[in-house]
Design a protein around this motif. Structure first.
Motif, mmCIF file in Angstrom:
data_model
loop_
_atom_site.group_PDB
_atom_site.id
_atom_site.type_symbol
_atom_site.label_atom_id
_atom_site.label_comp_id
_atom_site.label_asym_id
_atom_site.label_seq_id
_atom_site.Cartn_x
_atom_site.Cartn_y
_atom_site.Cartn_z
ATOM 1 N N TYR A 173 11.988 7.433 7.911
ATOM 2 C CA TYR A 173 10.935 6.546 7.388
ATOM 3 C C TYR A 173 10.271 7.120 6.134
ATOM 4 N N CYS A 174 10.149 6.532 5.011
ATOM 5 C CA CYS A 174 9.112 7.018 4.133
ATOM 6 C C CYS A 174 7.772 6.303 4.156
ATOM 7 N N ALA A 175 6.781 7.225 3.577
ATOM 8 C CA ALA A 175 5.361 6.584 3.711
ATOM 9 C C ALA A 175 4.742 7.212 2.577
ATOM 10 N N ALA A 176 3.548 6.451 2.519
ATOM 11 C CA ALA A 176 2.480 6.670 1.205
ATOM 12 C C ALA A 176 1.164 7.395 1.904
ATOM 13 N N SER A 177 0.584 8.247 1.041
ATOM 14 C CA SER A 177 -0.908 8.677 1.556
ATOM 15 C C SER A 177 -1.614 8.964 0.236
ATOM 16 N N SER A 178 -2.742 8.871 0.333
ATOM 17 C CA SER A 178 -3.708 9.279 -0.693
ATOM 18 C C SER A 178 -3.618 10.523 -1.222
ATOM 19 N N SER A 179 -3.355 11.643 -0.152
ATOM 20 C CA SER A 179 -3.055 12.771 -0.575
ATOM 21 C C SER A 179 -2.225 13.622 0.323
ATOM 22 N N LEU A 180 -1.605 14.698 -0.299
ATOM 23 C CA LEU A 180 -0.414 15.403 0.383
ATOM 24 C C LEU A 180 -1.073 15.735 1.884
ATOM 25 N N ASP B 221 0.027 5.347 5.337
ATOM 26 C CA ASP B 221 -0.122 4.090 5.247
ATOM 27 C C ASP B 221 0.081 3.714 3.980
ATOM 28 N N PRO B 222 0.994 2.762 3.582
ATOM 29 C CA PRO B 222 1.995 2.142 4.472
ATOM 30 C C PRO B 222 3.172 2.882 4.812
ATOM 31 N N TRP B 223 4.260 2.464 5.329
ATOM 32 C CA TRP B 223 5.331 2.764 5.985
ATOM 33 C C TRP B 223 6.492 1.807 5.579
ATOM 34 N N GLY B 224 7.703 2.499 5.143
ATOM 35 C CA GLY B 224 8.780 1.603 5.046
ATOM 36 C C GLY B 224 9.361 1.098 6.506
ATOM 37 N N VAL C 130 1.010 -0.252 -2.137
ATOM 38 C CA VAL C 130 2.504 -0.400 -2.359
ATOM 39 C C VAL C 130 3.370 -1.016 -1.231
ATOM 40 N N GLN C 131 4.437 -1.387 -1.333
ATOM 41 C CA GLN C 131 5.526 -1.520 -0.515
ATOM 42 C C GLN C 131 6.790 -0.700 -0.463
ATOM 43 N N LEU C 132 7.245 -0.374 0.418
ATOM 44 C CA LEU C 132 8.374 0.655 0.657
ATOM 45 C C LEU C 132 9.451 0.183 1.231
ATOM 46 N N VAL C 133 10.714 0.345 0.634
ATOM 47 C CA VAL C 133 11.977 0.136 1.329
ATOM 48 C C VAL C 133 12.813 1.314 1.028
ATOM 49 N N GLU C 134 13.297 1.791 2.356
ATOM 50 C CA GLU C 134 14.250 2.746 2.244
ATOM 51 C C GLU C 134 15.916 2.423 2.313
ATOM 52 N N SER C 135 16.502 3.250 1.752
ATOM 53 C CA SER C 135 17.963 2.768 1.899
ATOM 54 C C SER C 135 18.782 4.243 1.556
ATOM 55 N N GLY C 136 20.085 4.084 2.163
ATOM 56 C CA GLY C 136 20.868 5.200 1.782
ATOM 57 C C GLY C 136 21.325 5.886 3.422
#
Length: 122
Positions: free
Chosen positions: A95-102, A110-113, A2-8
């Motif tokens: 930053y937001c980021a994704a992981s295969s597990s909590l 990985d990856p990171w916004g 995934v690709q991540l984009v933060e806003s707000g």
């Protein structure tokens, strides 16, 4: 992946609320646990909150517990961070980021916004 984009993010006064969003593009957003991290000026990156793939399990740093809420909607491929009662010490790049597990540690993600600046004035 995934690709991540933060806003707000933005500049607010202490005591108000703000919601950050992190939109994911790419496939299989629901296969990732998601986390929010922040890096205050001159300090190391720290974990703020995390949420499991289904949204059924969450984690919060002690410094934000009771004030921040992490949530996600897999239909919209988005994770949110609702921040209430903001304090000047919440000032940071978020930053937001994704992981295969909590997970809590940044190295599990990985990856990171690209990050969004939140500045809270007193």
């Amino acid at each position: 992946q995934v690709q991540l984009v933060e806003s707000g993010g933005g500049l607010v006064q202490a005591g108000v609320s703000m919601r950050l969003s992190c939109a994911a593009s790419g496939r299989s957003f629901s296969n990732y646990a998601m986390g929010w991290f922040r890096q205050p000026p001159g300090k190391e990156r720290e974990s703020v909150a995390a949420i499991s793939r289904s949204g059924g399990t969450t984690y919060y740093a002690d410094s934000v517990k009771g004030r921040f809420t992490i949530s996600r909607t897999n239909v919209k491929n988005t994770v949110y961070l609702q921040m209430n009662s903001l304090k000047p010490e919440d000032t940071a790049v978020y930053y937001c980021a994704a992981s295969s597990s909590l997970a809590v540690v940044a190295t599990s993600y990985d990856p990171w916004g690209q990050g969004t600046q939140v500045t809270v004035s007193s």
